[in-house]
Design a protein around this motif. Sequence first.
Motif: not given
Length: 368
Positions: A44-52, A306-309, A314-318, A332-337
């Motif tokens: 579970a990447g950072a901000g991917s909703g793992k607690t949920r 891998e979906r970050n919320y 730009n932050i995720l790409d860096s 893994k590679n985090l991504r966002t919408e």
Amino acid sequence: MLFETADTAEPSGQGLSTSPLLQNLNPEQFAAVTLPATHALILAGAGSGKTRVLTTRIAWLMQTGQVSPGGILAVTFTNKAAKEMMARLSAMLPVNVRGMWIGTFHGLCNRFLRAHYKLANLPQGFQILDTQDQLSAVKRLCKQFNIDDERFPPKQLVWFIAACKEDGQRAKDVQVRDEEGRKKVEIYALYEEQCQREGVVDFGELMLRSYELLRDNVPVREHYQRRFRHILIDEFQDTNKLQYAWIKMLAGQGEEATRGSAPMPGGSVVAVGDDDQSIYAFRGARVGNMADFVREFNVTHQIKLERNYRSFGNILDSANQLISHNNNRLGKNLRTEAGPGEPVRVYESTSDFAEAQWFVDEVRQLIR
């Protein structure tokens, strides 16, 4: 190492498409929540909703009749995370969460030892030493036995004792390589005797004594292996050697966990973690526990969230580019919408004070 996608994950249980619990989950979260009753690793990447995901899985297991509230063991790394999980569960289902085994390693071990204090050779009202209490106890010991506190600073002795316990070692188990090591082990033994005499335990002792009781008492071990059919561990990358051994004991994995006339099959273990966020090696955490878990538990279900919320693109790409240089990643590679967001700025300060001052100035500008 193979990871499932939402398309390849097996559906399990009843009411997959109709349960309100599963609404608004993304495909990877859905796959993780509805995993079959087997061992699994959720990366579970950072901000991917793992607690949920963890909370929803617990609720879904109970709603679909796969387990009762008493058959779940959920381990978090902070009391705040445990409280948040219980609050979310209460909102999802009409269930009394206060009696459930949800908490930190130390909180759960404290509860376990309170229930079995006689078998653990502890007084019923044993006290827990916090870090400052432990330091005071070691200082008192050094004064009583005329130990040179310049050669053996009490704070370093506390760290030594804690490290030994995190490795599952009593004083008699520690390998001595020199005279300094021999003296530290001697002090460790004296400290153990003092704590036992006074009916107190430190945080490391909560874990170690719980593990030893499970290891040495077959009826107790089999009772808990029978009880906990679903074990969920959060922040798995931060577990140390002893914590992983404790999990194996409860899950019925390994030679020591299966000794007895009628060894119990353990429950399923779902480990949630992120090797990219492993930052506690200095206090005994072993990111290698994740690879060991996959191998020793014969894990076949592995899912990446891998979906970050939380952040913009730009932050995720860096972050993805920077962490890609790490060796031995599970990957893994985090991504966002949420879109790209503002460009990333890099600021190099001349000192920690200058860095703090720059940060304060930035905040002031943002809130004007």
